[in-house]
Design an enzyme around this catalytic site. Structure first.
Site, PDB file in Angstrom:
ATOM      1  N   ASP A 476       0.863  -1.179   0.000  1.00  0.00           N
ATOM      2  CA  ASP A 476       0.000   0.000   0.000  1.00  0.00           C
ATOM      3  C   ASP A 476       0.904   1.234   0.000  1.00  0.00           C
ATOM      4  OD1 ASP A 476      -1.748   2.074   0.531  1.00  0.00           O
ATOM      5  OD2 ASP A 476      -2.935   0.940   1.975  1.00  0.00           O
ATOM      6  N   HIS A 477       0.839   2.004  -1.074  1.00  0.00           N
ATOM      7  CA  HIS A 477       1.758   3.144  -1.201  1.00  0.00           C
ATOM      8  C   HIS A 477       1.433   4.248  -0.200  1.00  0.00           C
ATOM      9  CE1 HIS A 477       5.079   4.870  -3.217  1.00  0.00           C
ATOM     10  NE2 HIS A 477       4.883   4.265  -4.382  1.00  0.00           N
ATOM     11  N   ARG A 478       0.310   4.150   0.504  1.00  0.00           N
ATOM     12  CA  ARG A 478      -0.012   5.156   1.512  1.00  0.00           C
ATOM     13  C   ARG A 478       0.818   4.978   2.783  1.00  0.00           C
ATOM     14  NH1 ARG A 478      -6.346   4.109   1.944  1.00  0.00           N
ATOM     15  NH2 ARG A 478      -5.453   1.996   2.002  1.00  0.00           N
TER      16      ARG A 478
END
Length: 506
Positions: A476-478
Site C-alpha cells: 500500500d503506497h499510503r
C-alpha cells in the site's frame, strides 16, 4: 408439560450476517443433548457445525440444505421438559400411547432425556466444539393420531401453532425429509440411495451443485481417489451437456417436493439459474463471494504498487536440508520464509500496518499475525498464524501444517481466518515464477514467492547453476514509499541468499 423452545441461527461474529445450510445433522423426532451439533453451515469464513443449547426432542426444522438464512432466523424447535421415553401420543382413552416400534426400556444412561437441557447451555458460538460429547441419537417416531384426536396445528411457516403439544403426532409439513405419513413409500432418490448407498463426493457443495443443475451423480465417474467425485468432474459434465445443446432440468424437477418446514426468509430465496447453452452460472456466495468482495474492495481502496527481485536460494535450501538431517521434526520451507518475513518486518514496521481511512491514520501493529494463502476445493482462504514473530521454525512448521489441514477439511473457525497483519503468498506451488498479488484488505503488504528452479547464475564471479527464486512485494503506497518497500524486499532476498544474516535477529 413439555415446552417448545425455538433455536435461532446465532450471531456468527466477525461481521457475518448470514450462513448457508450445508447439511442437517438431526431429523425431526430425534432426541438431542445439550450442545449437540444439529446443523452444518457455511459462512463467508468457514464451514462449521452449530451446537444447540437445548436438550429434548426436535419437533421442526426450518430451511432446506442449500438455503441461506440470516442471523436470528429460526433453525429448529425443540420440545424440552418431558422425558424422551414419554414422547408418545395421546390414545383415545386419554392415556399415553407409545410410539410405533418402541423397544423395551433401555438401561439408565443410554440416551438423553428431553428435560436434561431445559435451561440450555448458551454454548452456540460458531466454530467451537461442544462442551460434552454428543449422545447416541434416538428417533421418536410420530404416531398417527386416532380419528377422534386431532393432531397439532401448524402455522403457515411450519412452526407449531399456539396450543400445539410437543410429543404428539407431527404434521407432515413439519417433518423434514420424511413428510409422508408412516408407511408411505419412499421417494425415488431415497429409494435409490437406500439400494446403492450414497455417491461419494468430496464435499456437500459438490453434491448441491449437481442437484441444482439436475445432474445425476450416479452417471459420473469420479477422478479422485477411489472414484471420489470432485467439483471439477461435475463442472466438466455440465459443460459437456451445454456443448451438446442439452439443457438440464431445474433442481426442483430432479427432487421430490420440498419437505422442509420453511421460514419466510427461506421461501423468499431465489432459485438457482439453470444451465444455459451459453455456460454455467455459479453464484458468488460463501467463500467465493467473500473473496470476490474483499479483492474488489482492495482494488478500490488501496493504491498498491509491486516490486520484485530474483534471489539465489541455494544456501537456504542447503540450510533446510542440514536442519532436517539433524533429527527432530522436519522444518518446512514456508516456515523458514515466514521466519525471514518476521525478521524483515521488525526492521521495516511500516509494512506491518493498516490504514484507518476514517481517522486518516496509519496504524502500526506491535505483533505479527501472519496470513498465508491456501487454495482449497471451496476457494481461496487465508488462515492466520497468530504471533508468528514469537515462534521458532519448528513451531511455525507445526502451525502451518495444522491450519493447512483444517483448510482442506473445511474446519477453519472464523478466528483462524481473521486478524492478519501481513500475508505470505507461496504461489510457487502452482508452478509459476512470479505474480503481482492483490493486497489482502485491510493489510498493507503481501510477499509473493515463486517456484525455486535451477537457473544459470553468476556466483562468486563464475557462471553456475543455482536454485533461483523470484520474490515480489505488493504494498500500500499510503503507508510507505518505494525506498522502504525496496529495503524490505532486499533484506528478505539477502536472508534467502545468506541465511546466516538471520543470526543477528535470533
Amino acid at each position: 408439560m413439555a415446552q417448545v423452545l425455538e433455536f435461532k441461527l446465532p450471531d456468527l461474529g466477525e461481521g457475518l450476517t448470514e450462513a448457508e445450510i450445508v447439511r442437517w445433522l438431526v431429523q425431526v423426532g430425534d432426541v438431542v443433548a445439550v450442545d449437540q451439533p444439529v446443523v452444518e453451515v457455511e459462512t463467508a469464513k468457514a464451514m462449521v457445525e452449530v451446537p444447540c443449547p437445548y436438550g429434548g426432542v426436535v419437533t421442526a426444522r426450518f430451511g432446506e440444505e442449500g438455503t441461506e438464512l440470516p442471523v436470528g432466523a429460526p433453525l429448529l424447535t425443540v420440545a424440552v421438559g418431558e422425558p424422551a421415553g414419554d414422547a408418545g401420543t395421546d390414545g383415545p382413552d386419554g392415556g399415553r400411547a407409545e410410539p410405533a416400534g418402541t423397544a423395551s426400556p433401555e438401561p439408565a444412561g443410554t440416551a438423553p432425556t428431553a428435560d436434561s437441557g431445559t435451561q440450555g447451555s448458551g454454548n452456540v458460538l460458531v466454530g467451537y466444539g461442544t462442551s460434552q460429547a454428543p449422545a447416541r441419537r434416538r428417533r421418536v417416531r410420530p404416531q398417527q393420531p386416532a380419528p377422534a384426536t386431532p393432531g397439532p396445528r401448524t402455522a403457515a411457516d411450519g412452526r407449531p401453532a399456539a396450543g400445539a403439544v410437543p410429543g404428539h403426532a407431527v404434521a407432515p409439513t413439519a417433518v423434514n425429509g420424511s413428510a409422508a405419513a408412516p408407511g408411505a413409500e419412499p421417494g425415488p432418490r431415497e429409494a435409490a440411495e437406500a439400494a446403492d448407498g450414497p455417491v461419494p463426493v468430496i464435499s456437500p457443495l459438490v453434491r448441491r451443485l449437481a442437484r441444482q443443475n439436475g445432474l445425476d451423480l450416479r452417471e459420473l465417474t469420479g477422478s479422485g481417489p477411489d472414484g471420489l467425485i470432485l467439483r471439477a468432474d461435475v463442472e466438466y459434465a455440465l459443460r459437456a451437456a451445454a456443448a451438446q445443446g442439452r439443457t438440464t432440468a431445474p433442481a426442483t424437477a430432479a427432487e421430490p417436493p420440498a419437505r422442509e418446514a420453511r421460514t419466510p426468509a427461506a421461501t423468499a430465496s431465489p432459485a438457482p439459474a439453470p444451465v444455459s447453452p451459453g455456460g454455467v452460472r455459479i453464484p458468488l456466495k460463501g467463500v467465493r463471494g467473500a473473496v470476490a468482495d474483499k479483492l474488489s474492495r482492495s482494488r478500490r481502496e488501496i493504491p498498491d504498487a509491486t516490486c520484485w527481485v530474483d534471489a539465489d536460494a541455494t544456501e537456504l535450501m542447503r540450510a533446510r536440508t542440514a536442519m532436517n538431517a539433524a533429527g527432530g521434526p522436519k522444518i518446512s520451507l514456508i516456515a523458514l520464509l515466514a521466519r525471514i518475513c518476521t525478521a524483515a518486518l521488525a526492521r521495516f514496521p511500516e509494512l506491518n500496518s493498516t490504514v484507518d481511512t476514517e481517522a486518516r491514520e496509519v496504524v502500526r501493529f506491535d505483533h505479527v499475525h501472519l496470513g498465508f494463502a491456501a487454495q482449497t476445493d471451496r476457494g481461496l482462504v487465508v488462515p492466520v498464524v497468530r504471533d508468528a514473530h514469537a515462534r521458532d521454525a519448528e513451531s511455525l512448521t507445526a502451525e502451518f501444517a495444522r491450519l493447512t489441514e483444517a483448510a482442506r477439511a473445511g474446519t477453519l473457525t472464523p478466528a483462524d481466518l481473521t486478524g492478519g497483519t501481513f500475508t505470505l503468498n507461496n504461489y510457487g506451488v502452482f508452478g509459476v515464477d512470479g505474480s503481482t498479488p492483490i493486497v489482502n484488505h485491510p493489510e498493507a503488504a503481501m510477499l509473493g514467492v515463486g517456484r525455486i528452479v535451477p537457473k544459470p547464475w553468476v556466483h562468486e564471479g563464475e557462471l553456475a547453476v543455482r536454485q533461483v527464486v523470484q520474490l515480489s512485494l505488493t504494498f500500500d503506497h499510503r503507508v510507505c514509499d518505494g525506498g522502504t518497500a525496496g529495503g524490505f524486499l532486499r533484506y528478505v532476498a539477502d536472508c534467502v541468499e545468506q541465511p546466516a544474516v538471520l543470526l543477528r535477529t535470533l
